[in-house]
Design a protein around this motif. Structure first.
Motif, short mmCIF file in Angstrom:
data_model
loop_
_atom_site.label_atom_id
_atom_site.label_comp_id
_atom_site.label_asym_id
_atom_site.label_seq_id
_atom_site.Cartn_x
_atom_site.Cartn_y
_atom_site.Cartn_z
N ASP A 15 -24.26 -42.34 21.63
CA ASP A 15 -23.40 -43.38 21.10
C ASP A 15 -21.94 -43.05 21.31
N ALA A 65 -17.51 -38.19 21.70
CA ALA A 65 -16.31 -37.36 21.51
C ALA A 65 -16.66 -36.06 20.79
N ASN A 83 -15.83 -32.46 22.59
CA ASN A 83 -14.99 -31.46 21.93
C ASN A 83 -15.73 -30.13 21.79
N HIS A 88 -10.53 -36.90 31.15
CA HIS A 88 -10.19 -36.12 29.97
C HIS A 88 -10.68 -34.68 30.07
N GLU A 103 -21.84 -50.05 18.38
CA GLU A 103 -22.68 -48.99 18.93
C GLU A 103 -24.14 -49.41 18.96
N HIS A 147 -21.19 -52.19 24.38
CA HIS A 147 -20.65 -51.12 23.55
C HIS A 147 -19.36 -50.62 24.18
N ASP A 148 -18.96 -51.24 25.32
CA ASP A 148 -17.81 -50.76 26.08
C ASP A 148 -16.57 -51.59 25.76
N LEU A 149 -15.65 -50.98 25.02
CA LEU A 149 -14.43 -51.69 24.62
C LEU A 149 -13.54 -52.04 25.81
N TYR A 198 -6.98 -54.94 19.77
CA TYR A 198 -6.59 -53.73 20.51
C TYR A 198 -5.20 -53.22 20.13
N LEU A 251 -12.67 -45.82 16.62
CA LEU A 251 -13.37 -45.98 17.89
C LEU A 251 -12.35 -46.04 19.04
N SER A 307 -10.88 -42.68 19.82
CA SER A 307 -11.76 -41.66 20.39
C SER A 307 -11.99 -41.87 21.89
N PRO A 311 -11.05 -41.86 25.73
CA PRO A 311 -10.07 -41.47 26.75
C PRO A 311 -9.87 -42.64 27.71
N LEU A 313 -9.93 -35.02 21.77
CA LEU A 313 -10.34 -36.38 21.41
C LEU A 313 -10.47 -36.50 19.90
N ALA A 314 -10.06 -37.64 19.39
CA ALA A 314 -10.29 -37.90 17.96
C ALA A 314 -11.78 -38.20 17.79
N THR A 315 -12.38 -37.72 16.73
CA THR A 315 -13.82 -37.98 16.55
C THR A 315 -14.06 -38.75 15.26
N ILE A 316 -15.23 -39.39 15.21
CA ILE A 316 -15.68 -40.00 13.97
C ILE A 316 -16.76 -39.07 13.45
#
Ligand SMILES: Nc1ncnc2c1ncn2[C@@H]1O[C@H](COP(=O)(O)OP(=O)(O)OP(=O)(O)O)[C@@H](O)[C@H]1O
Ligand SMILES: Nc1ncnc2c1ncn2[C@@H]1O[C@H](COP(=O)(O)OP(=O)(O)O)[C@@H](O)[C@H]1O
Ligand code: SF4
Ligand code: SF4
Ligand SMILES: [Mg+2]
Ligand SMILES: [Mg+2]
Lengths: 326, 328
Positions: free
Chosen positions: A190, A195, A199, A224, B42, B214-216, B244, B255, B258, B260, B270-273
């Motif tokens: 997902d 990410a 990481n 990245h 997702e 699921h692809d922004l 956006y 989202l 996160s 790239p 990368l920022a993560t959730i």
């Protein structure tokens, strides 16, 4: 780059899969030229990306470098030793130092084995640890990939996709490798979990000094995570450069088309972007086009392109490309 | 103006051996003629179930549409019988699925599959249907369409099969095309071909499009309006630029952070959730995003927020104002 900075040297590597006919007497009637002569170096502790359309030979290249497939031609020199000449014990010893992480975290773990058994498999195969020492090592590996060490007696189905991928990473790390081929390690995950895994791979690289060959479809993620990126088309590498150089100044028409096709999550940028739409599909690797293999889809193709194969050369500063027009 | 399609409080559940799956939990949206709506989220968040419900294609049992209305040109599709629904499907609203192989019949030629739909829905003769099929195959960019009429699905590549599906979907000139992740299994180069094709056909034929992904990135270049789904709920919706440039729901915000980008150099981590997407068998009582949310306040654990406006045409379901970090 001097020799001692190179961990893996790939020279003229080919892998052809025979196509056979006949039931009793099998005759070879052709070959799938999955990898057809690739040459490049992978530096110590770098991440080299390998990208290209489906079927262009990325997985085959990764597996042939690791000697999981016997090469049809060419050499792979790992830390100064030619792997293609190694046999028996010497090869087994070398194998500890090279591992692979797979795309599908569901299919790559045996559903009937506990996590402990899965992760300790390389320890048993290479006789690296047994008994309490083995249990300790498995717990250490689980902590390394940020899973709870208490999970050791659970089965794969009790974990999410991202967690299973961590288990696959822990197994790959068990024998203390220097080099890992990551074959689409995040494609099946997902978006919000990708990410996390990326990481983790970056942290492990820093912590353990790992070198990665990172195979992927997602060109944004490749930008990245990688230091340099190689672009493959029909069994050949057509361009290779440091990542920002490649993404900001792609020279090969295929790289240009590939990068232009990637959507950007920004409507203002998308409205202004120009796409190079490639026509048709990738031709068959059984009978690749003559000359430059990309000529059947290249908008800039000249007469020469269908007659002569362009040379693979460094156009400056380690930016390699194979195209008559560059 | 009445919209072309209006979905009101739609809810769909599946009764399985493990318990009830709360797949879609009361979603509402409208679609105007010729408009493109993007639905993002997702895997498992209810995107497919939400549009399969609109098409009345939910397998029943185990599934059931438990509430809501789907009003197409003034008529509630949920009240129609199967025969009436067959007239809507394909002719008025057509759908393209992620995996074209599962929706094509492997033992019938490509040409026959399209022309049979034309004969059944449009009352064409054999010859008319054949000519129109070749035209449609040409329109979606199949080279030598007349020769490929007699080919079977396995003789086509993944990208070509998806083109055939689009040709089939367009055969009866529907007013709405629903595309459920039609490019997820394809290479970016082929994805670009398909998106380009759908955009051109949309503009030429004036269809409305619902594109699920699921692809922004895809949605940014394609949609005018966007819906963000999480755990079977709409958590944010608005015009594409609002979503956006000024995302207001913590999930959308996280989202987007996160991801790239191919057009930018990135050195940072990368920022993560944190955590995992929720299990729709066992939804928490409050906000479904609460276990993973860095803005969470006490109230989030007890009450699930409803959608409310934060701008013109821009709504979120959240108790907190992310611009201040305080409860609003
Ligand atoms: N064991 C095999 N026997 C015969 N042909 C093979 C075998 N493995 C791969 N091939 C063929 O070799 C070519 C390259 O395959 P490979 O799996 O390396 O592609 P890839 O770049 O990894 O693609 P993807 O992005 O889809 O994973 C393809 O044409 C494939 O069908
Ligand atoms: N036929 C089915 N039986 C049981 N559960 C289902 C069925 N189809 C979908 N679901 C469940 O409904 C939820 C939403 O699924 P779906 O709409 O397919 O998600 P996505 O957003 O990936 O399209 C998931 O939890 C899924 O497992
Ligand atoms: S060599 Fe010719 S066909 Fe090949 S990429 Fe360059 S211009 Fe195109
Ligand atoms: S309602 Fe609360 S938990 Fe849910 S998204 Fe908003 S701040 Fe986060
Ligand atoms: Mg592969
Ligand atoms: Mg779906």
């Amino acid at each position: 780059m001097s020799d001692d900075q190179v961990l893996v040297r790939v020279q003229g590597l080919k892998k052809h899969f025979p196509i056979t006919r006949g039931i009793i007497i099998q005759r070879q009637v052709g070959a799938v030229r999955a990898v057809d002569g690739i040459t490049f170096d992978i530096y110590r502790q770098e991440t080299l990306g390998l990208v290209g359309e489906s079927g262009c030979g990325k997985t085959t290249a990764g597996r042939t470098i690791l000697q999981l497939y016997r090469p049809t031609a060419g050499r792979v020199i790992f830390d100064g030793t030619d792997l293609t000449s190694l046999k028996g014990n010497a090869m087994r010893h070398m194998r500890q130092r090279m591992q692979m992480i797979f795309q599908d975290p569901y299919a790559s773990l045996n559903p009937r084995m506990t996590i402990s058994r899965i992760i300790s498999e390389p320890l048993r195969v290479h006789k690296l640890a047994s008994g309490p020492e083995q249990v300790e090592r498995v717990q250490e590996l689980l902590r390394l990939v940020r899973l709870n060490p208490r999970f050791i007696n659970r089965y794969p189905h009790e974990f999410s996709g991202g967690q299973r991928q961590r288990i696959g990473i822990a197994r790959a790390l068990a024998s203390n490798p220097d080099f890992i081929v990551c074959d689409e390690p995040i494609s099946a995950l997902d978006v919000s979990i990708q990410a996390q895994v990326v990481n983790l791979l970056e942290d492990l690289q820093d912590q353990l000094g790992l070198t990665y060959l990172f195979i992927a479809h997602d060109l944004s993620m490749v930008r990245h995570i990688c230091d340099r990126v190689a672009v493959m088309y029909l069994g050949l590498i057509v361009e290779l450069a440091a990542k920002d150089e490649l993404y900001d100044h792609p020279l090969h028409p295929y790289t240009q088309a590939l990068l232009s096709a990637v959507p950007v999550p920004d409507p203002k940028v998308e409205r202004k972007r120009r796409r190079i739409i490639l026509e048709g599909d990738v031709p068959s690797p059984v009978n690749p086009p003559s000359g430059c293999r990309f000529h059947t889809r290249c908008a800039r193709a000249q007469e020469l392109c269908s007659q002569q194969e362009p040379a693979w050369r460094d156009v400056g500063g380690g930016h390699f490309v194979a195209c008559h027009l560059v | 103006m009445t919209p072309l399609l209006e979905v009101r409080d739609l809810a769909t559940r599946f009764h399985t051996l493990d318990g009830t799956v709360y797949a879609v939990n009361g979603i509402s949206y409208t679609l105007e003629e010729g408009q493109t709506l993007g639905i993002v989220g997702e895997s498992g968040c209810g995107k497919s179930v939400s549009v399969l419900s609109v098409m009345r294609l939910i397998p029943e049992p185990p599934g059931k549409i438990v509430a809501g209305q789907v009003i197409y040109r003034g008529q509630d599709l949920l009240t129609l019988d199967e025969a009436q629904m067959r007239q809507i499907r394909g002719k008025e609203i057509a759908m393209v699925f992620q995996d074209p192989m599962t929706s094509l019949n492997p033992v019938l030629t490509i040409g026959r599959q399209i022309s049979e739909a034309l004969i059944a829905h449009m009352g064409m003769s054999q010859e008319q249907a054949r000519a129109r099929t070749v035209e449609l195959l040409e329109m979606v960019g199949i080279p030598q369409a007349a020769d490929r009429y007699r080919d079977y699905p396995h003789q086509f590549s993944g990208g070509m099969r998806q083109r055939v599906m689009i040709a089939m979907a367009l055969s009866c000139m529907p007013s709405i095309l629903i595309a459920d992740e039609p490019t997820t299994a394809l290479d970016v180069t082929i994805q670009a071909q398909i998106i380009d094709l759908v955009k051109a056909l949309r503009d030429r034929l004036g269809m409305a499009v619902i594109w699920i992904t699921h692809d922004l990135g895809i949605i940014a270049g394609l949609a005018e309006k966007v819906i963000v789904m999480y755990a079977g709920f709409i958590v944010e919706r608005g015009e594409v630029d609002d979503i956006y440039d000024d995302p207001r729901h913590p999930y959308t915000l996280a989202l987007l952070k996160s991801l790239p980008r191919v057009d930018r150099s990135s050195q940072e981590r990368l920022a993560t959730i944190p955590g995992l997407p929720p299990d729709l068998l066992d939804l928490p009582p409050g906000c479904p995003f609460a276990p993973r949310c860095i803005y969470r306040v006490e109230r989030c654990l007890q009450e699930n927020p409803q959608l409310k406006p934060v701008g013109l045409h821009h709504e979120i379901a959240c108790w907190v104002d992310v611009t201040t970090g305080r409860e609003q």
